[in-house]
Design a protein around this motif. Structure first.
Motif, PDB file in Angstrom:
ATOM      1  N   VAL A  11      66.450  11.811  38.956  1.00 12.40           N
ATOM      2  CA  VAL A  11      65.374  12.559  38.299  1.00 12.40           C
ATOM      3  C   VAL A  11      65.764  14.026  38.171  1.00 12.40           C
ATOM      4  O   VAL A  11      66.606  14.531  38.915  1.00 12.40           O
ATOM      5  CB  VAL A  11      64.046  12.439  39.091  1.00 12.40           C
ATOM      6  CG1 VAL A  11      63.559  11.001  39.096  1.00 12.40           C
ATOM      7  CG2 VAL A  11      64.190  12.943  40.504  1.00 12.40           C
TER       8      VAL A  11
ATOM      9  N   VAL B  11      57.705  11.769  42.114  1.00 11.85           N
ATOM     10  CA  VAL B  11      58.248  11.804  40.759  1.00 11.85           C
ATOM     11  C   VAL B  11      57.088  12.141  39.825  1.00 11.85           C
ATOM     12  O   VAL B  11      56.029  11.512  39.890  1.00 11.85           O
ATOM     13  CB  VAL B  11      58.880  10.442  40.388  1.00 11.85           C
ATOM     14  CG1 VAL B  11      59.428  10.481  38.965  1.00 11.85           C
ATOM     15  CG2 VAL B  11      59.980  10.073  41.373  1.00 11.85           C
TER      16      VAL B  11
ATOM     17  N   SER C  17      56.877   7.815  37.194  1.00  9.32           N
ATOM     18  CA  SER C  17      55.899   8.868  37.431  1.00  9.32           C
ATOM     19  C   SER C  17      54.863   8.422  38.457  1.00  9.32           C
ATOM     20  O   SER C  17      54.389   7.292  38.430  1.00  9.32           O
ATOM     21  CB  SER C  17      55.210   9.219  36.120  1.00  9.32           C
ATOM     22  OG  SER C  17      54.254  10.225  36.317  1.00  9.32           O
TER      23      SER C  17
ATOM     24  N   VAL D  98      63.035   5.371  45.747  1.00 12.88           N
ATOM     25  CA  VAL D  98      61.624   5.246  45.427  1.00 12.88           C
ATOM     26  C   VAL D  98      61.038   4.023  46.118  1.00 12.88           C
ATOM     27  O   VAL D  98      61.594   2.937  46.047  1.00 12.88           O
ATOM     28  CB  VAL D  98      61.422   5.138  43.897  1.00 12.88           C
ATOM     29  CG1 VAL D  98      59.955   4.988  43.553  1.00 12.88           C
ATOM     30  CG2 VAL D  98      62.012   6.357  43.203  1.00 12.88           C
TER      31      VAL D  98
END
Length: 111
Positions: free
Chosen positions: A6, A24, A30, A50
């Motif tokens: 990212v 994020v 997102s 993540v």
């Protein structure tokens, strides 16, 4: 866990540290949170591990017991479910009054 590369914006990329938890804020992932596992200062990018969002198996009106936090051992009825934030609003009885409290999916168990 999934990894994603990212952009390191808006704060200075030098401020990110390995192991830091970040959220994020744009793209397909997102609103997911993860841990910084690599910082590429030259490219202005981070690699983030993540966490997958937990899917709820709870339903409104169901009784749950709080198992962690300041209200541990209190039981109550689920009034709201926020799957995006992985949180529940539970009505617990405190001093004889129903009080709404927000808890994470991982802070309760089914009764």
């Amino acid at each position: 866990l999934h990894t994603a590369t990212v952009e390191a914006k808006p704060r200075s990329r030098a401020e990110f540290t390995l192991g830091e938890t970040v959220k994020v804020i744009s793209g397909a992932l997102s609103d997911f949170e993860g841990e910084v596992i690599e910082v590429n200062e030259e490219a202005g990018r981070l690699k983030v591990a993540v966490r997958e969002r937990k899917k709820t198996t709870y339903s409104i009106g169901e009784t749950v017991k709080v198992i962690s936090g300041p209200l541990s051992d209190f039981s109550g009825e689920i009034a709201e479910i926020n799957e995006d934030a992985a949180k529940l609003k539970v009505l617990v009885s405190i001093f004889g009054r129903e009080t709404p409290v927000e808890v994470g999916f991982d802070q309760v168990k089914k009764v």
